[in-house]
Enzyme design. Structure first.
Site, PDB file in Angstrom:
ATOM      1  N   TYR A 120       0.816  -1.248  -0.053  1.00  0.00           N
ATOM      2  CA  TYR A 120      -0.051  -0.106   0.117  1.00  0.00           C
ATOM      3  C   TYR A 120       0.800   1.267   0.098  1.00  0.00           C
ATOM      4  CZ  TYR A 120      -3.584   3.153   1.648  1.00  0.00           C
ATOM      5  OH  TYR A 120      -4.379   4.229   1.941  1.00  0.00           O
TER       6      TYR A 120
ATOM      7  N   LYS B 286      -1.938  -1.654  -3.786  1.00  0.00           N
ATOM      8  CA  LYS B 286      -2.726  -0.612  -3.870  1.00  0.00           C
ATOM      9  C   LYS B 286      -1.785   0.824  -4.049  1.00  0.00           C
ATOM     10  CE  LYS B 286      -6.075   2.453  -1.692  1.00  0.00           C
ATOM     11  NZ  LYS B 286      -6.485   2.863  -0.218  1.00  0.00           N
TER      12      LYS B 286
END
Length: 333
Positions: A174, A202
């Site tokens: 992330y 992500k």
């Protein structure tokens, strides 16, 4: 937690083998055949807002109410304890309870990604194990950033490798530089994509060139790229992203799932028209007004938004009007 961590590490090779042996599914739009992932992240994931009572305690009844409504939207899954969940403001006990609550309410065919990133590698491993025990399918691990000057490519590769080695569930990287001030280096992503228990990233930075390179450079790996915002979702799909973790999905879940469908069926003009109407509302509930704006907008669409936990402050009346105008001028209110 040391015993749980050692147990997770001992199970990791077997779990990775199971992931590799699972049925192959559809990958991103531009990925060549033969590189489909074993763990399908394709689709839209709302990063859930954490409901608080007026006393700023986690309101689990309101969370369950929101989850019942989200169950009617064709999301691929949900993200608990992301940035929009006010993750840094929750105690460890609350984090585990939130994930347990979401897992109980979530249909089994929907994935549950749970934030477990901490500043130290040891704490991240311990929380990741707790998230797995609470029912998370995937751990979403944000970059440690407090000592960002020391977070070299080598340090970050070591951190994520240690976490992935010990995690009993797959790991998604992330990168959210707007919050951390740190972009996970492309070289680190490419290296980490080779780990059998790291299945994607992500990326919330919005650099489409970087996202395209991630897809291109990891095309031989079991690895998927997720757009971290609705504002660049169509562009992300065009360069091969598999899905999106989008704050705006808390408010406009159906339209975002429709955009996902239009991109997958190559209806690009319709997708472009819809994307244009989502850009300004997305900016309003992210960069412009943040979580207070997101929670206020949720209330207009029938969800419980409620207060944020201090020190996040509510919007002023003028800001509320500006936010409402942004949604109405784009045809959503």
């Amino acid at each position: 937690m040391a015993l749980g961590t050692r147990l997770a590490a001992s199970l990791r090779p077997a779990l990775a083998a199971l992931h590799r042996a699972a049925p192959r599914r559809c990958r991103g739009l531009s990925t060549p055949q033969g590189s489909e992932p074993s763990f399908n992240l394709g689709g839209i994931f709302p990063p859930l807002a954490t409901p608080f009572s007026p006393a700023q305690e986690v309101d689990y009844a309101q969370l369950e109410g929101n989850l019942r409504r989200y169950a009617r939207i064709p999301f691929r899954g949900l993200v608990a304890l992301g940035s929009n969940g006010e993750y840094p403001y929750l105690a460890s006990r609350e984090k585990v309870e939130v994930v347990s609550c979401v897992r109980r309410a979530l249909p089994r065919d929907r994935l549950l990604l749970a934030g477990s990133g901490c500043e130290s590698t040891q704490a991240t491993i311990e929380l990741t194990v707790s998230m797995a025990e609470a029912g998370a399918d995937v751990a979403l691990v944000v970059t440690p950033c407090y000592y960002r000057g020391a977070m070299t490519t080598a340090a970050l590769i070591h951190h994520y490798t240690e976490v992935a080695d010990a995690s009993p569930i797959p790991v998604v990287l992330y990168s959210v530089p707007a919050n951390t001030g740190l972009d996970l280096p492309l070289e680190a992503v490419i290296t980490l994509a080779q780990h059998p228990n790291i299945i994607g990233i992500k990326d919330s930075g919005g650099d489409i060139t970087r996202m395209g390179l991630m897809v291109h450079k990891t095309r031989q790996e079991d690895f998927q790229v997720l757009a971290g915002s609705a504002g660049f979702l169509l562009a992300s799909y065009a360069v091969g992203a598999s899905g999106g973790v989008c704050a705006l999905a808390n408010v406009l879940g159906d339209p975002l799932c429709q955009l996902d469908h239009l991109c997958r069926t190559a209806k690009w003009q319709e997708a472009r028209d819809l994307q244009h109407r989502l850009i300004e509302p997305n900016t309003a509930v992210t960069r412009r007004f943040g979580i207070p704006g997101l929670k206020k907008a949720m209330e207009w669409f029938g969800y419980y938004g409620g207060p944020c936990r201090a020190p996040l402050a509510p919007l002023s009346p003028a800001q509320v009007e500006e936010l409402r105008s942004t949604f109405s001028t784009n045809g959503w209110l």
